[in-house]
Design a protein around this motif. Structure first.
Motif, short mmCIF file in Angstrom:
data_model
loop_
_atom_site.label_atom_id
_atom_site.label_comp_id
_atom_site.label_asym_id
_atom_site.label_seq_id
_atom_site.Cartn_x
_atom_site.Cartn_y
_atom_site.Cartn_z
N ALA A 1 70.56 71.65 18.24
CA ALA A 1 70.98 70.51 18.02
C ALA A 1 70.31 69.27 19.12
O ALA A 1 70.06 69.60 20.18
N VAL A 2 70.06 68.01 18.55
CA VAL A 2 69.65 66.77 19.26
C VAL A 2 70.86 66.26 20.06
O VAL A 2 72.01 66.18 19.43
N GLU A 3 70.86 66.16 21.54
CA GLU A 3 72.04 65.80 22.06
C GLU A 3 71.53 64.31 22.90
O GLU A 3 70.67 64.40 23.68
N ALA A 4 72.43 63.37 22.90
CA ALA A 4 72.19 62.11 23.47
C ALA A 4 72.66 62.55 24.91
O ALA A 4 73.39 63.22 25.15
N VAL A 5 72.07 61.83 26.06
CA VAL A 5 72.34 62.03 27.51
C VAL A 5 73.87 61.61 27.60
O VAL A 5 74.58 62.04 28.31
N GLU A 6 74.15 60.37 27.09
CA GLU A 6 75.29 59.88 27.18
C GLU A 6 75.89 59.82 25.85
O GLU A 6 75.67 59.19 24.84
N ILE B 1 67.59 61.09 24.96
CA ILE B 1 68.18 62.35 24.67
C ILE B 1 67.79 63.58 25.69
O ILE B 1 66.80 63.45 26.35
N LYS B 2 68.40 64.58 25.53
CA LYS B 2 68.24 65.71 26.49
C LYS B 2 67.03 66.29 25.98
O LYS B 2 66.59 66.53 24.83
N PRO B 3 66.24 66.96 26.92
CA PRO B 3 64.92 67.76 26.41
C PRO B 3 65.23 68.89 25.62
O PRO B 3 66.23 69.66 25.46
N LEU B 4 64.43 69.25 24.43
CA LEU B 4 64.45 70.06 23.64
C LEU B 4 64.22 71.53 24.20
O LEU B 4 63.11 71.72 25.04
N LYS B 5 64.85 72.49 23.67
CA LYS B 5 64.70 73.96 23.98
C LYS B 5 63.66 74.57 23.41
O LYS B 5 62.90 75.34 23.54
N TYR C 1 68.75 68.94 14.24
CA TYR C 1 69.63 67.81 13.95
C TYR C 1 70.37 67.27 15.01
O TYR C 1 70.64 67.80 16.21
N TYR C 2 70.82 66.06 14.62
CA TYR C 2 71.99 65.31 15.43
C TYR C 2 73.13 65.30 14.66
O TYR C 2 73.36 64.79 13.61
N SER C 3 74.22 65.28 15.38
CA SER C 3 75.53 65.14 14.75
C SER C 3 76.48 64.43 15.75
O SER C 3 76.81 65.19 16.72
N GLU C 4 77.17 63.51 15.35
CA GLU C 4 78.31 63.11 16.23
C GLU C 4 79.64 63.55 15.88
O GLU C 4 80.32 63.77 16.95
N THR C 5 80.10 63.80 14.78
CA THR C 5 81.26 64.11 14.58
C THR C 5 81.53 65.66 14.16
O THR C 5 82.59 66.16 14.04
N GLY C 6 80.51 66.20 13.58
CA GLY C 6 80.41 67.58 13.33
C GLY C 6 80.06 67.62 11.86
O GLY C 6 79.87 68.88 11.54
N THR C 7 80.12 66.80 11.25
CA THR C 7 79.67 66.85 9.77
C THR C 7 78.33 67.19 9.57
O THR C 7 78.08 68.21 8.80
N THR C 8 77.54 66.50 10.12
CA THR C 8 75.94 67.23 9.86
C THR C 8 75.81 68.30 10.62
O THR C 8 74.98 69.14 10.10
N LYS C 9 76.47 68.92 11.68
CA LYS C 9 76.33 70.09 12.14
C LYS C 9 76.77 71.12 11.12
O LYS C 9 76.20 72.22 10.88
N THR C 10 77.94 70.85 10.39
CA THR C 10 78.27 71.76 9.36
C THR C 10 77.20 71.98 8.28
O THR C 10 76.89 73.08 7.88
N VAL C 11 76.43 71.16 7.77
CA VAL C 11 75.24 71.03 6.80
C VAL C 11 74.01 71.81 7.68
O VAL C 11 73.51 72.79 7.08
N ALA C 12 73.78 71.38 8.81
CA ALA C 12 72.77 72.40 9.63
C ALA C 12 73.06 73.73 9.64
O ALA C 12 72.10 74.51 9.57
#
Length: 264
Positions: free
Chosen positions: A50-55, A79-83, A26-37
């Motif tokens: 989590a998918v993370e933007a480099v910037e 985006i940063k490489p996935l683990k 998942y990608y989450s900017e503000t934490g809402t999608t993270k809550t669901v994930a």
């Protein structure tokens, strides 16, 4: 014999669920999608990343809109490489907030860079009013060799309801063991009267953008209250008349009705 067949079918379904290796990505900017994930991960016992933007994005609504528009013109974010290695999984629960009517820009980069061929992809998203249907359609076009499944979406204003709704969604679609009573179909559409208009207004009038005028409705009884399916006339951004479907729940405990999704 019938009971034996049903028991065999149930055992087969449980074996299928337990045999599937699942990843919540998942990608989450503000934490809402993270809550669901994280709720998904907990209910499924799946892996999660989590998918993370480099910037990173700022989390500010207007700044995100402005940056997103620039990226749509000049190129999507790195985006940063996935683990995690997607090829190791059978089912990918792919989560994102809705931006510009579809999945957020970092997910655009993800689906271009990663191989989802042959995988079941289950979209899940958070939104202000809607976007599950449009983002799932976009995923189907972007990932023609993946098997895009029915998804789950929840308004940011209703994220507290996600745990209960996800339990139903996962059981109904065979990702989680357990029985769940099937919800009835909505009744046939009929003209909106004063009572239904009052319910619609109570649910929708405080939303930051006008959602239109309800024309007809169908309804059904659920364990949580009465569900309404309104067909609504409004004006699109181009000024032309548009039709949408707005779902509303009037809670059984008498709390204020709230709309759950707009399907445009």
């Amino acid at each position: 014999m019938k009971k034996l067949l049903l028991s065999f079918a149930a055992m087969t379904a449980m074996t299928t669920v337990s045999a599937q290796k699942m990843l919540v990505l998942y990608y989450s900017e503000t934490g809402t999608t993270k809550t669901v994930a994280e709720e998904l991960q907990q209910q499924l016992g799946a892996d999660i990343e989590a998918v993370e933007a480099v910037e990173p994005y700022s989390g500010n609504f207007q700044e995100t809109i402005q940056r997103g528009q620039r990226e749509m013109q000049n190129g999507m974010p790195a985006i940063k490489p996935l683990k995690s290695d997607i090829k190791d999984y059978d089912v990918i629960f792919l989560g994102y907030p809705i931006w510009f009517g579809t999945y957020a820009n970092p997910i655009v980069t993800l689906v271009k860079e990663q191989q989802f061929e042959g995988k079941k992809v289950v979209p899940f998203c958070t939104f202000g009013s809607g976007g599950l249907n449009t983002s799932a359609d976009a995923l189907t076009k972007a990932l023609p060799k993946a098997d895009i499944q029915k998804g789950y979406g929840v308004r940011t204003a209703r994220v507290a309801a996600a745990a209960k709704e996800l339990d139903r969604f996962l059981k109904e679609n065979g990702y989680k063991k357990g029985d769940i009573e099937k919800l009835p179909d909505y009744s046939a559409q009929q003209p909106v009267g004063d009572t239904e208009k009052a319910i619609f207004d109570a649910a929708c009038s405080s939303y930051q953008f006008p959602l239109g005028t309800p024309q007809t409705f169908g309804k059904r009884s659920t364990p949580d209250g009465t569900g309404y399916k309104f067909i609504v006339k409004s004006r699109g951004m181009n000024g032309e008349e548009a039709t949408s479907t707005i779902y509303v729940i009037a809670p059984v405990n008498g709390d204020k009705p709230e709309f759950t999704e707009v399907v445009r």
